[in-house]
Design an enzyme around this catalytic site. Sequence first.
Site, PDB file in Angstrom:
ATOM      1  N   MET A  12       0.830  -1.211   0.000  1.00 55.24           N
ATOM      2  CA  MET A  12       0.000   0.000   0.000  1.00 55.24           C
ATOM      3  C   MET A  12       0.865   1.263   0.000  1.00 55.24           C
ATOM      4  O   MET A  12       0.690   2.148  -0.852  1.00 55.24           O
ATOM      5  CB  MET A  12      -0.916  -0.037   1.233  1.00 55.24           C
ATOM      6  CG  MET A  12      -1.972   1.008   1.218  1.00 55.24           C
ATOM      7  SD  MET A  12      -3.263   0.687   2.416  1.00 55.24           S
ATOM      8  CE  MET A  12      -2.338   0.482   3.907  1.00 55.24           C
ATOM      9  N   THR A  37       9.785 -10.221  -2.290  1.00 62.57           N
ATOM     10  CA  THR A  37      10.015 -11.346  -1.382  1.00 62.57           C
ATOM     11  C   THR A  37       9.227 -12.567  -1.861  1.00 62.57           C
ATOM     12  O   THR A  37       9.419 -13.662  -1.346  1.00 62.57           O
ATOM     13  CB  THR A  37       9.554 -11.005   0.062  1.00 62.57           C
ATOM     14  OG1 THR A  37       8.150 -10.707   0.036  1.00 62.57           O
ATOM     15  CG2 THR A  37      10.314  -9.821   0.635  1.00 62.57           C
ATOM     16  N   SER A  38       8.324 -12.365  -2.863  1.00 66.20           N
ATOM     17  CA  SER A  38       7.443 -13.474  -3.244  1.00 66.20           C
ATOM     18  C   SER A  38       7.277 -13.654  -4.755  1.00 66.20           C
ATOM     19  O   SER A  38       6.672 -14.626  -5.175  1.00 66.20           O
ATOM     20  CB  SER A  38       6.053 -13.253  -2.631  1.00 66.20           C
ATOM     21  OG  SER A  38       5.479 -12.083  -3.195  1.00 66.20           O
ATOM     22  N   ARG A 102      13.877   3.344  13.472  1.00 70.22           N
ATOM     23  CA  ARG A 102      13.641   4.780  13.739  1.00 70.22           C
ATOM     24  C   ARG A 102      14.401   5.335  14.934  1.00 70.22           C
ATOM     25  O   ARG A 102      14.937   6.433  14.880  1.00 70.22           O
ATOM     26  CB  ARG A 102      12.146   5.028  13.988  1.00 70.22           C
ATOM     27  CG  ARG A 102      11.396   5.369  12.758  1.00 70.22           C
ATOM     28  CD  ARG A 102       9.948   5.654  13.081  1.00 70.22           C
ATOM     29  NE  ARG A 102       9.120   5.285  11.934  1.00 70.22           N
ATOM     30  CZ  ARG A 102       7.880   4.840  12.009  1.00 70.22           C
ATOM     31  NH1 ARG A 102       7.277   4.720  13.180  1.00 70.22           N
ATOM     32  NH2 ARG A 102       7.219   4.527  10.911  1.00 70.22           N
ATOM     33  N   CYS A 135       3.010   7.833  11.070  1.00 71.80           N
ATOM     34  CA  CYS A 135       2.106   8.672  10.266  1.00 71.80           C
ATOM     35  C   CYS A 135       1.469   9.810  11.069  1.00 71.80           C
ATOM     36  O   CYS A 135       1.404  10.955  10.606  1.00 71.80           O
ATOM     37  CB  CYS A 135       1.018   7.807   9.646  1.00 71.80           C
ATOM     38  SG  CYS A 135       0.352   6.575  10.768  1.00 71.80           S
ATOM     39  N   GLN A 162      -7.764   8.057  14.072  1.00 71.63           N
ATOM     40  CA  GLN A 162      -6.900   7.480  13.034  1.00 71.63           C
ATOM     41  C   GLN A 162      -7.652   6.498  12.131  1.00 71.63           C
ATOM     42  O   GLN A 162      -8.448   5.687  12.588  1.00 71.63           O
ATOM     43  CB  GLN A 162      -5.700   6.805  13.711  1.00 71.63           C
ATOM     44  CG  GLN A 162      -4.831   7.831  14.429  1.00 71.63           C
ATOM     45  CD  GLN A 162      -3.605   7.243  15.093  1.00 71.63           C
ATOM     46  OE1 GLN A 162      -3.291   7.609  16.221  1.00 71.63           O
ATOM     47  NE2 GLN A 162      -2.889   6.356  14.422  1.00 71.63           N
ATOM     48  N   SER A 165      -6.474   2.683   7.240  1.00 70.14           N
ATOM     49  CA  SER A 165      -5.283   2.401   6.430  1.00 70.14           C
ATOM     50  C   SER A 165      -4.010   2.341   7.279  1.00 70.14           C
ATOM     51  O   SER A 165      -3.066   1.647   6.915  1.00 70.14           O
ATOM     52  CB  SER A 165      -5.120   3.454   5.335  1.00 70.14           C
ATOM     53  OG  SER A 165      -4.887   4.714   5.906  1.00 70.14           O
ATOM     54  N   GLY A 166      -4.011   3.038   8.395  1.00 68.00           N
ATOM     55  CA  GLY A 166      -2.830   3.009   9.269  1.00 68.00           C
ATOM     56  C   GLY A 166      -2.546   1.616   9.793  1.00 68.00           C
ATOM     57  O   GLY A 166      -1.426   1.292  10.191  1.00 68.00           O
ATOM     58  N   ARG A 263      -8.623   4.590  16.902  1.00 63.76           N
ATOM     59  CA  ARG A 263      -8.935   4.196  15.513  1.00 63.76           C
ATOM     60  C   ARG A 263     -10.415   4.502  15.244  1.00 63.76           C
ATOM     61  O   ARG A 263     -11.273   4.163  16.065  1.00 63.76           O
ATOM     62  CB  ARG A 263      -8.679   2.686  15.352  1.00 63.76           C
ATOM     63  CG  ARG A 263      -8.849   2.183  13.955  1.00 63.76           C
ATOM     64  CD  ARG A 263      -7.661   2.435  13.078  1.00 63.76           C
ATOM     65  NE  ARG A 263      -6.461   1.714  13.493  1.00 63.76           N
ATOM     66  CZ  ARG A 263      -5.221   2.107  13.178  1.00 63.76           C
ATOM     67  NH1 ARG A 263      -5.016   3.198  12.466  1.00 63.76           N
ATOM     68  NH2 ARG A 263      -4.181   1.400  13.582  1.00 63.76           N
ATOM     69  N   HIS A 270      -5.900  10.575   8.763  1.00 66.17           N
ATOM     70  CA  HIS A 270      -5.902  10.697  10.217  1.00 66.17           C
ATOM     71  C   HIS A 270      -6.271  12.129  10.607  1.00 66.17           C
ATOM     72  O   HIS A 270      -5.820  13.093   9.967  1.00 66.17           O
ATOM     73  CB  HIS A 270      -4.504  10.450  10.782  1.00 66.17           C
ATOM     74  CG  HIS A 270      -4.036   9.024  10.714  1.00 66.17           C
ATOM     75  ND1 HIS A 270      -4.821   7.973  10.293  1.00 66.17           N
ATOM     76  CD2 HIS A 270      -2.835   8.468  11.067  1.00 66.17           C
ATOM     77  CE1 HIS A 270      -4.117   6.858  10.367  1.00 66.17           C
ATOM     78  NE2 HIS A 270      -2.918   7.116  10.824  1.00 66.17           N
TER      79      HIS A 270
HETATM   80  P1  NAP Z   1       1.511  -3.992   2.688  1.00 66.35           P
HETATM   81  O1  NAP Z   1       0.514  -3.287   1.849  1.00 66.35           O
HETATM   82  O2  NAP Z   1       1.039  -5.139   3.516  1.00 66.35           O
HETATM   83  O3  NAP Z   1       2.678  -4.506   1.698  1.00 66.35           O
HETATM   84  C1  NAP Z   1       3.835  -5.153   2.171  1.00 66.35           C
HETATM   85  C2  NAP Z   1       4.247  -6.246   1.205  1.00 66.35           C
HETATM   86  O4  NAP Z   1       3.289  -7.316   1.189  1.00 66.35           O
HETATM   87  C3  NAP Z   1       4.337  -5.886  -0.257  1.00 66.35           C
HETATM   88  O5  NAP Z   1       5.504  -5.151  -0.512  1.00 66.35           O
HETATM   89  C4  NAP Z   1       4.357  -7.248  -0.924  1.00 66.35           C
HETATM   90  O6  NAP Z   1       5.696  -7.759  -0.903  1.00 66.35           O
HETATM   91  C5  NAP Z   1       3.522  -8.108   0.008  1.00 66.35           C
HETATM   92  N1  NAP Z   1       2.235  -8.506  -0.576  1.00 66.35           N
HETATM   93  C6  NAP Z   1       1.679  -9.736  -0.435  1.00 66.35           C
HETATM   94  N2  NAP Z   1       0.487  -9.777  -1.047  1.00 66.35           N
HETATM   95  C7  NAP Z   1       0.278  -8.596  -1.623  1.00 66.35           C
HETATM   96  C8  NAP Z   1      -0.778  -8.050  -2.399  1.00 66.35           C
HETATM   97  N3  NAP Z   1      -1.851  -8.754  -2.728  1.00 66.35           N
HETATM   98  N4  NAP Z   1      -0.680  -6.778  -2.824  1.00 66.35           N
HETATM   99  C9  NAP Z   1       0.388  -6.030  -2.508  1.00 66.35           C
HETATM  100  N5  NAP Z   1       1.425  -6.486  -1.757  1.00 66.35           N
HETATM  101  C10 NAP Z   1       1.375  -7.760  -1.314  1.00 66.35           C
HETATM  102  O7  NAP Z   1       2.265  -3.003   3.698  1.00 66.35           O
HETATM  103  P2  NAP Z   1       2.101  -1.406   3.912  1.00 66.35           P
HETATM  104  O8  NAP Z   1       0.825  -1.116   4.608  1.00 66.35           O
HETATM  105  O9  NAP Z   1       2.386  -0.751   2.629  1.00 66.35           O
HETATM  106  O10 NAP Z   1       3.265  -1.119   4.971  1.00 66.35           O
HETATM  107  C11 NAP Z   1       4.630  -1.269   4.644  1.00 66.35           C
HETATM  108  C12 NAP Z   1       5.513  -0.670   5.735  1.00 66.35           C
HETATM  109  O11 NAP Z   1       5.275   0.726   5.839  1.00 66.35           O
HETATM  110  C13 NAP Z   1       5.248  -1.227   7.143  1.00 66.35           C
HETATM  111  O12 NAP Z   1       6.447  -1.316   7.848  1.00 66.35           O
HETATM  112  C14 NAP Z   1       4.399  -0.182   7.782  1.00 66.35           C
HETATM  113  O13 NAP Z   1       4.503  -0.176   9.182  1.00 66.35           O
HETATM  114  C15 NAP Z   1       5.026   1.064   7.186  1.00 66.35           C
HETATM  115  N6  NAP Z   1       4.124   2.187   7.256  1.00 66.35           N
HETATM  116  C16 NAP Z   1       2.834   1.967   6.918  1.00 66.35           C
HETATM  117  C17 NAP Z   1       1.962   3.015   6.975  1.00 66.35           C
HETATM  118  C18 NAP Z   1       0.550   2.767   6.580  1.00 66.35           C
HETATM  119  O14 NAP Z   1      -0.187   3.687   6.557  1.00 66.35           O
HETATM  120  N7  NAP Z   1       0.118   1.562   6.253  1.00 66.35           N
HETATM  121  C19 NAP Z   1       2.390   4.275   7.367  1.00 66.35           C
HETATM  122  C20 NAP Z   1       3.750   4.484   7.668  1.00 66.35           C
HETATM  123  C21 NAP Z   1       4.595   3.409   7.602  1.00 66.35           C
HETATM  124  P3  NAP Z   1       6.270  -8.703  -2.063  1.00 66.35           P
HETATM  125  O15 NAP Z   1       6.103  -7.983  -3.373  1.00 66.35           O
HETATM  126  O16 NAP Z   1       7.688  -8.853  -1.673  1.00 66.35           O
HETATM  127  O17 NAP Z   1       5.470  -9.962  -1.986  1.00 66.35           O
END
Ligand code: NAP
Length: 367
Positions: A12, A37-38, A102, A135, A162, A165-166, A263, A270
């Site tokens: 995301m 990773t996949s 961090r 965030c 919040q 999406s967080g 939340r 947020h």
């Molecule tokens: P996410 O959407 O779960 O994606 C993480 C990984 O999951 C992808 O890079 C992908 O890796 C894998 N994946 C498996 N199935 C998938 C699918 N159907 N579609 C897309 N990806 C899939 O994680 P995220 O919410 O972006 O968060 C990533 C990091 O940013 C975390 O450490 C989080 O704490 C941090 N963060 C998040 C937010 C937020 O708002 N969510 C805010 C600040 C920081 P592969 O391609 O390697 O399989």
Amino acid sequence: MVKVGFVGWRGMVGSVLRQRMLEENDFQGLKPLFFSTSQVGQKGPEIGMEVPELADAFDIKTLSSLDAIVTCQGGDYTKEVYPKLRKEGWDGYWIDAASALRMEKDSVIVLDPVNREVIDEAFESGVKNYIGANCTVSLMLMGIGGLFKENKVDWLTSMTYQSASGAGSKNMAELVEQMQTISKATEGKKMPVLELDREVQETIENPDFPTENFTVPLACNLIPWIDKEVEDGQSREEWKGSAETNKILNSKQQIPVDGICVRVPAMRCHSQAITIKLKEEMELKEIENTIAKANEWVKVIPNNKEDSIRQLTPIAVSGKLTVPVGRIRHINNDASFVTLFTVGDQLLWGAAEPVRRMLQIVLKKIS
Ligand code: NAP
């Protein structure tokens, strides 16, 4: 050409990062390599230029050949791969959206419209790790950074609202599924509103109601706890408010920041209601000017009903870089206290944008 690796680009946060990089033409002038990773060996993303097939995100040798790595893959990945890379002697730039590094001494939390001097100093002194902030903290500082910059804040509390999406993409989807479940259960039923309310309540309390990700219902509800428990009754999300704010600002003296993180069933923005004890009395106009001039994205919203309900909401801000701050007023006519409300898109300034901008800063410095 500078070689940059992207890990977590299809998640995301990674998807929003890629979209912003395309909008800003950021891929020009660098040599990108996308990892997975996949899906190793599969086709890389469309970015308007030829890219090699997806590389293995655990391949230390390939990762070590890069000048910079941008990861939005998550903390577990960082914890597994980052130490191995450094152990192998890699001295490139690590730019990360996850929280894992961090608070490390050799990392800077990046939010350049607020702490560009801290970033520049760190760069000069050889720091190689630049990590995006929590965030809620980023959005709070984008909104009221001006008051910190001018050393006006004695302490503050932030009561947060919040979005789903967080908690991640699965949680966002679950919120919609919860709303659909309620909608299906009540669709087409004409009944007195108290019966409708009971129907909604019974639907939500049904053991089949989808709560796998949030554990409890979020639709028609709120959850007054985010992340793990730390100590003194604080949640980790609340702890980050103080720890990260002070680290971003590189505060000589800790500024007390505390609150309750909640939340709510918003999708990706947020909101926060903030009460600030000022170091000295300030007129409202001066407060508004101090806030407004801090960066080009903050926008002061006049404290009236019409502007507040139209411009100071998650729906008004979704998908935008603008960070509105409104409801600005003194408490009890005491000019040393100010209360206000701010909203921001947590996937943009709350996650992808500081990371995108940090890569640009690194590229400018090393090219
Ligand atoms: P996410 O959407 O779960 O994606 C993480 C990984 O999951 C992808 O890079 C992908 O890796 C894998 N994946 C498996 N199935 C998938 C699918 N159907 N579609 C897309 N990806 C899939 O994680 P995220 O919410 O972006 O968060 C990533 C990091 O940013 C975390 O450490 C989080 O704490 C941090 N963060 C998040 C937010 C937020 O708002 N969510 C805010 C600040 C920081 P592969 O391609 O390697 O399989």
